[in-house]
Scaffold this active site. Structure first.
Site, PDB file in Angstrom:
ATOM      1  CG  ASP A   8      -1.863  -1.186   1.219  1.00 59.96           C
ATOM      2  OD1 ASP A   8      -2.955  -1.090   0.638  1.00 59.96           O
ATOM      3  OD2 ASP A   8      -1.503  -2.223   1.808  1.00 59.96           O
ATOM      4  CD  GLU A  39      -6.720   0.073  -1.738  1.00 58.56           C
ATOM      5  OE1 GLU A  39      -7.808  -0.138  -2.272  1.00 58.56           O
ATOM      6  OE2 GLU A  39      -6.550   0.116  -0.510  1.00 58.56           O
ATOM      7  CG  ASN A  40      -4.378   3.267  -0.158  1.00 62.56           C
ATOM      8  OD1 ASN A  40      -3.939   2.204   0.287  1.00 62.56           O
ATOM      9  ND2 ASN A  40      -5.654   3.586  -0.052  1.00 62.56           N
ATOM     10  CG  ASN A  67     -10.814  -1.182  -0.058  1.00 60.95           C
ATOM     11  OD1 ASN A  67      -9.651  -1.570   0.031  1.00 60.95           O
ATOM     12  ND2 ASN A  67     -11.308  -0.258   0.742  1.00 60.95           N
ATOM     13  CG  HIS A  68      -9.592   3.025  -1.235  1.00 58.83           C
ATOM     14  ND1 HIS A  68     -10.733   3.709  -0.878  1.00 58.83           N
ATOM     15  CD2 HIS A  68      -9.009   2.605  -0.082  1.00 58.83           C
ATOM     16  CE1 HIS A  68     -10.826   3.719   0.443  1.00 58.83           C
ATOM     17  NE2 HIS A  68      -9.811   3.052   0.950  1.00 58.83           N
ATOM     18  CG  HIS A 142      -6.452  -4.837  -0.943  1.00 58.27           C
ATOM     19  ND1 HIS A 142      -5.285  -4.115  -0.820  1.00 58.27           N
ATOM     20  CD2 HIS A 142      -7.442  -3.997  -0.556  1.00 58.27           C
ATOM     21  CE1 HIS A 142      -5.556  -2.903  -0.408  1.00 58.27           C
ATOM     22  NE2 HIS A 142      -6.863  -2.807  -0.222  1.00 58.27           N
ATOM     23  CG  HIS A 167      -7.329  -3.617   3.345  1.00 60.02           C
ATOM     24  ND1 HIS A 167      -7.872  -2.528   2.697  1.00 60.02           N
ATOM     25  CD2 HIS A 167      -8.139  -3.853   4.405  1.00 60.02           C
ATOM     26  CE1 HIS A 167      -8.966  -2.140   3.332  1.00 60.02           C
ATOM     27  NE2 HIS A 167      -9.137  -2.916   4.382  1.00 60.02           N
ATOM     28  CG  HIS A 169      -2.423   1.104   5.101  1.00 60.96           C
ATOM     29  ND1 HIS A 169      -2.693   2.436   4.853  1.00 60.96           N
ATOM     30  CD2 HIS A 169      -2.995   0.434   4.075  1.00 60.96           C
ATOM     31  CE1 HIS A 169      -3.384   2.560   3.737  1.00 60.96           C
ATOM     32  NE2 HIS A 169      -3.591   1.352   3.253  1.00 60.96           N
TER      33      HIS A 169
END
Length: 257
Positions: A8, A39-40, A67-68, A142, A167, A169
């Site tokens: 991440d 994703e982040n 999910n992002h 994730h 996911h 972190h």
């Protein structure tokens, strides 16, 4: 074949660490493939063309999601047309691909079930997918629940080269290789570590105190870390693995199997 995976990557601090250290790591460890979870990367939520290009130019080859993935829907959909940008397999009818494949490697992006967007069962999908594949298979799983990650490992060990969790972190210390499958519950954040999972502390603290939704923001200045896993493969399985924790001013080699 040598593979480097970065978990991440959160916002500008995370991107800066990748740009600063990845070229050096690729040369030092003779890396063939760099995989990173995107994703982040756009201020903590989703991906944009600018942030994608930053990391691609820094040396990332294949991008996995979560999910992002669709937080910035318009730009994400356009970028997903590139075969090396993946979205999780769980989505039923979303744009893009959930795995990348070439002559040497298959990279899979998948999410867990608990606290994740509703979708296809990743355990059934992956159990069927990996059968009769004669390549090194790397899975970015994730997921929120550590038990789901462990369950996937025991379901697929000996059949895939690596299952690495993202996911939360928060990095875990359970790196192992069993039947040639490398496993780590969560690789941890690349970004700020002196706050709450890469975000300024005010939003998360106000949320837990009030129960009300808050705006989460990535700090401009912080103590940063880059966490990555390096794998050495043989015959489509993992031979050796170790983790690197890279701070602003030093590199620490941890967890070696």
């Amino acid at each position: 074949m040598n593979i480097l995976f970065i978990g991440d990557i959160v916002g500008k601090p995370g991107r800066k660490m990748v740009k600063k250290f990845l070229p050096r790591l690729k040369e030092e460890y003779k890396i063939d493939y760099v995989i990173a979870n995107y994703e982040n990367i756009a201020h903590g939520f989703g991906i944009t063309e600018k942030t994608y290009n930053e990391l691609k130019n820094a040396g990332v080859d294949i991008f996995t999601g979560g999910n992002h993935t669709f937080d910035r829907k318009k730009e994400a959909i356009a970028l997903l047309e590139a075969k090396k940008i993946l979205r999780p397999l769980n989505y039923f009818d979303a744009p893009g691909e959930w795995y990348y494949e070439d002559d040497n490697i298959i990279v899979v992006s998948a999410m867990g079930v608990f606290a994740m967007p509703y979708g296809k069962n990743p355990f059934i999908e992956l159990k069927n997918f990996v059968e009769n594949k004669n390549k090194f298979i790397f899975i970015d799983f994730h997921a929120e629940a550590t038990a789901e990650k462990r369950a996937l490992f025991h379901l697929l060990k000996g059949k895939v080269g690596a299952i690495v969790g993202t996911h939360t972190h928060v990095g875990t210390d359970d790196l192992e290789i069993e039947k040639g499958t490398c496993y780590l519950t969560d690789i941890g954040i690349t970004g700020c570590i002196d706050n709450v999972i890469g975000m300024k502390i005010d939003g998360p603290i106000n949320h837990v105190l009030t129960g009300l939704k808050q705006h989460f923001d990535v700090p401009d200045k912080c103590r940063s870390i880059m966490q990555c896993l390096i794998l050495e493969t043989k015959n489509n399985l993992t031979k050796k693995a170790f983790k690197l924790k890279i701070f602003d001013d030093k590199i620490i080699r941890t967890q070696e199997v």
